[in-house]
Scaffold this motif. Sequence first.
Motif, PDB file in Angstrom:
ATOM      1  N   LEU A   1      -0.778   8.420  -5.665  1.00  0.00           N
ATOM      2  CA  LEU A   1      -1.376   9.537  -4.933  1.00  0.00           C
ATOM      3  C   LEU A   1      -0.410  10.682  -4.670  1.00  0.00           C
ATOM      4  O   LEU A   1      -0.811  11.845  -4.622  1.00  0.00           O
ATOM      5  N   PHE A   2       0.864  10.366  -4.476  1.00  0.00           N
ATOM      6  CA  PHE A   2       1.842  11.388  -4.111  1.00  0.00           C
ATOM      7  C   PHE A   2       3.061  11.341  -5.023  1.00  0.00           C
ATOM      8  O   PHE A   2       4.181  11.605  -4.593  1.00  0.00           O
TER       9      PHE A   2
ATOM     10  N   PRO B   1       0.808  -1.230   0.000  1.00  0.00           N
ATOM     11  CA  PRO B   1       0.000   0.000   0.000  1.00  0.00           C
ATOM     12  C   PRO B   1       0.837   1.274   0.000  1.00  0.00           C
ATOM     13  O   PRO B   1       0.460   2.271  -0.622  1.00  0.00           O
ATOM     14  N   ILE B   2       1.982   1.266   0.701  1.00  0.00           N
ATOM     15  CA  ILE B   2       2.808   2.476   0.760  1.00  0.00           C
ATOM     16  C   ILE B   2       3.367   2.800  -0.620  1.00  0.00           C
ATOM     17  O   ILE B   2       3.332   3.950  -1.075  1.00  0.00           O
ATOM     18  N   ALA B   3       3.894   1.783  -1.318  1.00  0.00           N
ATOM     19  CA  ALA B   3       4.424   2.010  -2.661  1.00  0.00           C
ATOM     20  C   ALA B   3       3.315   2.438  -3.620  1.00  0.00           C
ATOM     21  O   ALA B   3       3.532   3.306  -4.481  1.00  0.00           O
ATOM     22  N   TRP B   4       2.115   1.840  -3.483  1.00  0.00           N
ATOM     23  CA  TRP B   4       1.002   2.230  -4.349  1.00  0.00           C
ATOM     24  C   TRP B   4       0.624   3.687  -4.115  1.00  0.00           C
ATOM     25  O   TRP B   4       0.369   4.430  -5.070  1.00  0.00           O
ATOM     26  N   MET B   5       0.595   4.109  -2.856  1.00  0.00           N
ATOM     27  CA  MET B   5       0.261   5.494  -2.547  1.00  0.00           C
ATOM     28  C   MET B   5       1.313   6.450  -3.088  1.00  0.00           C
ATOM     29  O   MET B   5       0.995   7.519  -3.607  1.00  0.00           O
TER      30      MET B   5
END
Length: 379
Positions: A37-38, A29-33
């Motif tokens: 997203l960022f 999830p962190i890599a996807w965000m």
Amino acid sequence: MTDATQHSGAYVRETLAEAREAPGRFFGPIAWMRQHLFGSVIDTLLTFLGVAIIAWLAWQVIDFAFLRAVWTGENGEVCRKEGAGACWPYVEAYWKQFVYGRYPIEERWRPTLVFALFAATLVPLAIPSVPYKRLNVFLFLVAFPVVSFFLLTGGVFGLVEVETTVWGGLLVTLIVALTGIVCSLPFGILLALGRRSKLPIIRILCIVFIEFWRGVPLITVLFMASNMLPLFMPAGMEVDKLLRALIGVALFTGAYLAETIRGGLQAIPKGQYEGAMALGLGYWQMMGLIVMPQALKMVIPGIVNSFISLFKDTTLVLIVSLFDLLGMIQASLADPIWISPVTGKTGYFVAAVTFWVFCFGMSRYSQWMERRLATGHKR
């Protein structure tokens, strides 16, 4: 070069490469965000703006439906207070009419049984691991409609006859939507095959039919089915108003599905047809066993999109005096006992949530079927 030597046009490293830091996380999830997203300043700003809009909308819904809502009361007086939210006593008073319409109170066990039979036949059919699929298809497509017809209309086996003019609410919404879905899909398949036929007469007739029905809005189709269809019937023969609407909806949706399915047929490689013919399969065997299953898998999103549009368009039957869920809500707003500034908002909120639940459920199930059947063709 100090760290590599050239051999016959190739370079061979003679020293070890310098150690480098381990790569960052590419999964989770962190890599996807970080990626979606960022990933940049603009992406970050848009993300915060989107979150702010969603949070504001969610707060408005929660505040209206729960925090400021009125939960008890005998009439609309309790909902006329300044700053009052959803009027749930009104929904409680009219809930049965929202579901059954004006169906006789003492006979409402019959549509309740139809709802139960619908769930009992649809749920096993939608779960691939449940055995006896052929029996399940027969029960859902043949036995269930026949049993439901006699249960709802009555007049046989000692059941009181109930005219379709008193049906309404969610019952009519599901009847129109389900009948349109079940009847329009095979009809759309036949139209798609007819439009690709090598016989000029069949192809021209299918093209004219499809373009005609796609060229008029559904509201016009319902008016035609309600007012013009009886003109083509023999003298003295009357067609039930609900049946007219069902015929119009099925023909209208079938025309749209025909083009969706035709797109899937055109995407099938020519080798599939040639392979089927090489095996000695006839036209209908080739279509039923080889071509059509692949074409339908490719156009699942388009088919489900048509079904969702059909489900939402059932509200248009109100113009031909058929009171579906939205029609019953609008009719209840004329009750002077429950008139208040928030009664209409509450009724439409209930309708919106109900339609969203059904449409979202169809959408999620179609996405699950896409992943299961690998219709995305990911590489």
